[in-house]
Design an enzyme around this catalytic site. Structure first.
Site, PDB file in Angstrom:
ATOM      1  N   SER A  96      40.726  52.532  24.525  1.00 32.92           N
ATOM      2  CA  SER A  96      41.567  51.527  23.883  1.00 32.92           C
ATOM      3  C   SER A  96      41.848  50.307  24.735  1.00 32.92           C
ATOM      4  CB  SER A  96      42.899  52.161  23.468  1.00 32.92           C
ATOM      5  OG  SER A  96      43.609  52.644  24.594  1.00 32.92           O
ATOM      6  N   HIS A 117      41.026  55.527  18.371  1.00 36.03           N
ATOM      7  CA  HIS A 117      40.618  54.152  18.077  1.00 36.03           C
ATOM      8  C   HIS A 117      39.228  54.075  17.458  1.00 36.03           C
ATOM      9  CE1 HIS A 117      43.958  51.831  19.891  1.00 36.03           C
ATOM     10  NE2 HIS A 117      44.102  52.929  20.606  1.00 36.03           N
ATOM     11  N   LYS A 139      46.486  54.323  12.937  1.00 31.20           N
ATOM     12  CA  LYS A 139      45.809  53.087  13.325  1.00 31.20           C
ATOM     13  C   LYS A 139      45.016  52.568  12.131  1.00 31.20           C
ATOM     14  CE  LYS A 139      45.996  54.062  18.239  1.00 31.20           C
ATOM     15  NZ  LYS A 139      46.880  55.254  18.170  1.00 31.20           N
TER      16      LYS A 139
END
Length: 395
Positions: free
Chosen positions: A185, A213, A243
């Site tokens: 990330s 991610h 996310k």
């Protein structure tokens, strides 16, 4: 307040501030979209993990409202008592299908996933080989397990192979696991899934990929492991629901036996109230959208590629990112903080990332373009970056 506590807090807070390591929390006045409002000012938002813009999607809102009307605002219990509703079961079946595995288990957060899943399988009799740049939740999950932690050089398969062979030859451990982020990330680089599978199969090592991610970003949304065609070859596929999926929570996908074990041994699953029904329903809708409509995923990558190209052309150091995550690496912590403050003053919200989140001397401003950004927004952000970069001598 205790005098000892007062002294500890005062001295350490002052120390952080003097070193440029103190992070002030900004309060958003509205939704976390491509533009946000803070203290009455509208800013181009380049700090959100809301990759596909689904956190603000009307279809997810509708699903959450309908689930709330049907099930209530909370599940009312932990999953193992009577907090498992059919909406939770549907979510886990949806996740397993999406990830290409036999089963999946949903947790209240991605951090809880790593804390619970690692320690449910690994013990003080075992060893964990961990990439040196792994996320804090992986590090804490490894520590909680009590296993011997062996740091592996970042993305170095030969170092992994050598340290794994050394651990095996020692005869000290019952089980050995290798754990890595799927997408890192802070730098945006992607794990060498092919290499990981090769080494883990060769040496019979448990494999664990934290794809927080990568979920919704890689593999047409299905993640980094799926992107490389290894859904059946990675033992643990961990991801978040907070996310790209746009809601909150986390999950582990794998074999039915693995998931059955986590449901009886993963402590955050056992001792925390279930995801709210609204969250579960919104996650299901998000996955449906990703499976049926690739346009958001395509737009995310278009925006990410555009921003990286423009910042690199200006002379900024954007590292080796292979994803929409776009770090502007500045180095000095104080200068990094100043750069971020100036961006915000000029209209771009891009937060500084400094030690201990990244190694000392590698401070960066991390940019997270999303599918919701327009080309005009990104061009304006690039113009401001150029102005501040020249002003502060970064470019």
């Amino acid at each position: 307040m205790s005098k000892a506590l007062e002294k500890f807090l005062s001295e350490n807070l002052d120390d952080l501030k003097s070193k440029g390591l103190y992070n002030e929390i900004d309060i958003l006045e509205g939704a976390n979209g491509p533009k946000i409002k803070i203290r009455g000012r509208e800013l181009i938002n380049l700090s959100s993990n809301n990759y596909l813009g689904l956190a603000n999607d009307e279809r997810l809102k509708k699903a959450a409202k309908e689930a709330t009307d049907r099930y209530g605002v909370g599940a009312g219990a932990v999953r193992t008592i009577n907090g498992t509703m059919d909406i939770h079961d549907e979510l886990e079946k949806t996740l397993a299908r999406f990830k290409g595995t036999e089963a999946a288990i949903a947790f209240q957060s991605g951090f809880n996933c790593n804390m619970g899943a690692i320690s449910a399988v690994m013990t003080k009799k075992d060893a964990i080989l961990s990439d040196e740049l792994n996320h804090a939740s992986i590090i804490d999950g490894c520590r909680l397990s009590g296993a011997k932690i062996i740091r592996v050089k970042h993305q170095d398969m030969e170092d992994l192979r050598a340290k794994a062979k050394e651990a095996i030859a020692s005869g000290l451990y019952e089980k050995i696991m290798y754990i890595s982020d799927g997408v890192f990330s802070m730098d945006g680089d992607v794990a060498n899934i092919d290499g990981i599978v090769e080494v883990c199969k060769e040496l019979d090592i448990i494999s664990y990929i934290d794809d927080a991610h990568g979920s919704g970003v890689m593999g047409k949304g299905a993640g980094t492991v799926k992107h490389f065609g290894h859904a059946k070859n990675i033992d643990f596929q961990m991801g978040t629901l907070s996310k790209a999926i746009g809601v909150v929570g986390g999950y582990v996908a794998g074999t039915k036996d693995l998931i059955d074990w986590l449901k009886v041994r993963a402590r955050p699953f056992l001792f925390s109230t279930s995801l709210t029904p609204a969250n579960a329903a919104a996650c299901i809708e998000a996955i449906r959208i990703m499976e049926e409509d690739p346009s958001l995923h395509q737009k995310l990558w278009e925006n990410g590629d555009f921003l990286k190209k423009e910042l690199k052309n200006l002379g900024f150091n954007i590292g080796a990112s292979a994803t929409p995550i776009t770090p502007v690496i500045i180095g000095d912590e104080t200068l990094t903080q100043k750069f971020s403050r100036r961006l915000i003053e000029e209209g771009v919200y891009a937060k500084s990332i400094v030690f201990p989140t990244v190694p000392m001397g590698t401070g960066r401003v991390r940019n997270m373009p999303t599918a919701q950004h327009t080309k005009e927004m990104l061009l304006e952000a690039v113009r401001i970056y150029e102005k501040i970069g020249k002003e502060l001598g970064v470019i």
